[in-house]
Design a protein around this motif. Structure first.
Motif, mmCIF file in Angstrom:
data_model
loop_
_atom_site.group_PDB
_atom_site.id
_atom_site.type_symbol
_atom_site.label_atom_id
_atom_site.label_comp_id
_atom_site.label_asym_id
_atom_site.label_seq_id
_atom_site.Cartn_x
_atom_site.Cartn_y
_atom_site.Cartn_z
ATOM 1 N N GLY A 194 -8.374 -31.813 21.085
ATOM 2 C CA GLY A 194 -8.176 -30.860 19.840
ATOM 3 C C GLY A 194 -8.130 -29.436 20.381
ATOM 4 N N VAL A 195 -8.166 -28.577 19.163
ATOM 5 C CA VAL A 195 -8.130 -26.994 19.450
ATOM 6 C C VAL A 195 -9.112 -26.658 18.354
ATOM 7 N N ASP A 196 -9.651 -25.494 18.664
ATOM 8 C CA ASP A 196 -10.547 -24.979 17.390
ATOM 9 C C ASP A 196 -9.522 -23.709 16.985
ATOM 10 N N LEU A 197 -9.390 -24.024 15.558
ATOM 11 C CA LEU A 197 -8.423 -23.070 15.009
ATOM 12 C C LEU A 197 -8.996 -21.777 14.655
ATOM 13 N N LYS A 198 -10.401 -21.805 14.469
ATOM 14 C CA LYS A 198 -11.135 -20.521 14.107
ATOM 15 C C LYS A 198 -11.084 -19.596 15.441
ATOM 16 N N GLU A 199 -11.096 -20.428 16.520
ATOM 17 C CA GLU A 199 -10.981 -19.609 18.059
ATOM 18 C C GLU A 199 -9.733 -19.064 18.347
ATOM 19 N N PHE A 200 -8.591 -20.173 18.052
ATOM 20 C CA PHE A 200 -7.184 -19.757 18.385
ATOM 21 C C PHE A 200 -6.381 -19.777 17.569
ATOM 22 N N ALA A 201 -5.953 -18.594 17.156
ATOM 23 C CA ALA A 201 -4.792 -18.151 16.098
ATOM 24 C C ALA A 201 -4.169 -17.296 16.134
ATOM 25 N N PRO A 202 -2.881 -17.063 15.791
ATOM 26 C CA PRO A 202 -1.853 -15.851 16.283
ATOM 27 C C PRO A 202 -2.767 -14.373 15.876
ATOM 28 N N VAL A 203 -2.736 -13.394 16.819
ATOM 29 C CA VAL A 203 -2.870 -12.208 16.323
ATOM 30 C C VAL A 203 -1.698 -11.405 16.801
ATOM 31 N N ASP A 204 -1.691 -9.900 16.618
ATOM 32 C CA ASP A 204 -0.618 -9.133 16.755
ATOM 33 C C ASP A 204 -0.616 -8.875 18.327
ATOM 34 N N ARG A 205 0.905 -9.218 18.759
ATOM 35 C CA ARG A 205 0.960 -9.078 20.254
ATOM 36 C C ARG A 205 0.746 -7.874 20.765
ATOM 37 N N ALA A 206 1.351 -6.631 19.868
ATOM 38 C CA ALA A 206 0.862 -5.410 20.667
ATOM 39 C C ALA A 206 -0.395 -5.119 20.990
ATOM 40 N N LEU A 207 -1.213 -5.337 20.075
ATOM 41 C CA LEU A 207 -2.763 -5.169 19.937
ATOM 42 C C LEU A 207 -3.308 -6.158 21.408
ATOM 43 N N ALA A 208 -3.014 -7.265 21.443
ATOM 44 C CA ALA A 208 -3.412 -7.988 22.393
ATOM 45 C C ALA A 208 -2.855 -7.623 23.569
#
Length: 427
Positions: A194-208
């Motif tokens: 599985g994957v932890d959806l609290k840990e891994f979710a989309p964030v702004d690409r420019a910020l990343a």
């Protein structure tokens, strides 16, 4: 239920991406936490590899990590741990003899399964087995370079015969168990990672990208995971060398045994750098070194595409993490990758060791950004539907209940057969 998770070399406390730390550590940590959230008590039995570690660590309410003395209290490569399993078994037996009985033992990896078989014999506790990797499959792909002792396969065959349930992590895993080990199909259950959806979710690409020092207009191909030959990172470097005509294309390689890329500690980095030089893309390939767990989402979200092309992969959690972050995935059509990545829906399948095919798919996503975005959105939907740790833990709990049920049913039937109206029935 009271559950004993055995994971002899992969502690849930270990850093992912470090020496011998990876998907199994993540699996054990999240399965334990999610089972506890369902109301079960979980003890994780793992080998003490540091003399400073306490005997027990509370990971969260309902989850303890128990450090089992077996061999020297320092890091030992998992390929060299088998001689220490008798000591692990003795310590585990002593622990079980003086604790509240467990309802099930869930062993992870073949050495834990060997311990689990002996605990089953001693305490009549049901054994559930997840191999995470199979010796026969490893030998098929690595041949003489496989560093595990030859006894591994015979041990795995014993476990397949003796476990109450064997958990396959994907359809290919199930087929390998049937084809190579003659497993009883009735005792195989398929439960993915599985994957932890609290840990891994989309964030702004420019910020990343700002966090990682990447330019806003770079086209970023990400490779993340352990840097060992079987992961096929050389295939990705060779594919990028075929794409020199794409301006601003960068390959970000995250992983290694230190925070800074160190060829002495991670020899694979030296080999990959040499390939990049030969291909004329040394300036396009960025080695970031190991990154802490909390830094990984930014790595995924900074990428235009995530690539993973191992020779073989029992499951592979990184494609799920990438999809959870909304990134399209190009993966080798092997093992768990061809199960988790839906070809043409959340990304693409390519043959392993085929840099030309990989380069063509990377170029396609560079030329069709709308398609890349659509694949990324579909990946989010897929992991949220099929690959959450809560779902995985729920399915495992059903497996545990299934191996307990015959004993419980027998007790209920015995009570039903007892005629309380007869003299002495309550004696």
């Amino acid at each position: 239920m009271r559950v004993a998770l055995i994971s002899e070399h992969a502690s849930p406390l270990a850093v992912q991406g470090g020496v011998d730390a990876g998907g199994q550590n993540t699996y054990v940590a999240h399965v334990a936490r999610s089972l506890a959230q369902l109301g079960h008590h979980v003890d994780v039995l793992t080998r003490r590899d540091d003399p400073a570690l306490p005997a027990a660590v509370d990971l969260r309410p309902g989850v303890r990590v128990l450090h089992i003395p077996a061999g020297p209290p320092r890091f030992v490569p998992k390929e060299q741990l088998l001689p220490h399993m008798p000591a692990f078994t003795r310590a585990a037996r002593q622990l079980l003899a003086h604790s509240v009985p467990y309802d099930v033992v869930h062993a992870n990896f073949f050495m834990s399964g060997l311990v689990g078989l002996r605990l089953k014999a001693s305490f009549r506790v049901p054994l559930v087995m997840t191999f995470h990797a199979l010796g026969h499959v490893r030998r098929e792909h690595q041949g003489a370079s496989d560093g595990f002792p030859p006894e591994r396969i015979a041990i795995e065959e014993r476990i397949v015969r003796g476990a109450d349930r064997v958990v396959a992590e994907c359809p290919q895993d199930r087929l390998d168990l049937l084809r190579l080990y003659g497993a009883d199909d009735r005792r195989i259950v398929t439960v993915p990672c599985g994957v932890d959806l609290k840990e891994f979710a989309p964030v702004d690409r420019a910020l990343a990208r700002r966090r990682l020092g990447l330019a806003p207009d770079d086209f970023v191909v990400l490779q993340l995971g352990r840097l060992v030959p079987r992961k096929g990172v050389d295939n990705v470097v060779q594919a990028v060398a075929r794409l020199r005509h794409i301006p601003k294309l960068k390959l970000l390689i995250v992983g290694g045994d230190a925070a800074e890329p160190d060829e002495a500690l991670t020899p694979e980095i030296g080999r990959l750098r040499a390939l990049a030089r030969e291909g004329g893309v040394e300036d396009r390939v960025i080695f970031s070194g190991q990154r802490r767990r909390e830094q990984l989402p930014a790595c995924y979200c900074a990428a235009d595409v995530f690539v993973t092309t191992p020779w073989y992969e029992p499951f592979g959690i990184t494609p799920l993490e990438a999809m959870a972050c909304g990134v399209p995935v190009i993966g080798a059509a092997v093992g768990g990758v061809k199960f988790s990545v839906a070809d043409g829906v959340t990304g693409f399948h390519v043959p392993p060791r085929d840099p030309a095919a990989l380069a063509a798919r990377i170029e396609q996503l560079h030329a069709q950004p709308a398609l890349a975005r659509a694949l990324g959105r579909a990946g989010i939907r897929r992991v949220r539907t099929l690959f959450t740790w809560d779902r995985v833990a729920g399915e495992l709990a059903e497996v545990y209940q299934g191996v307990r049920r015959p004993r419980q049913a027998a007790a209920v039937q015995a009570a039903a057969d007892l005629d309380l109206s007869q003299p002495g029935a309550m004696a």
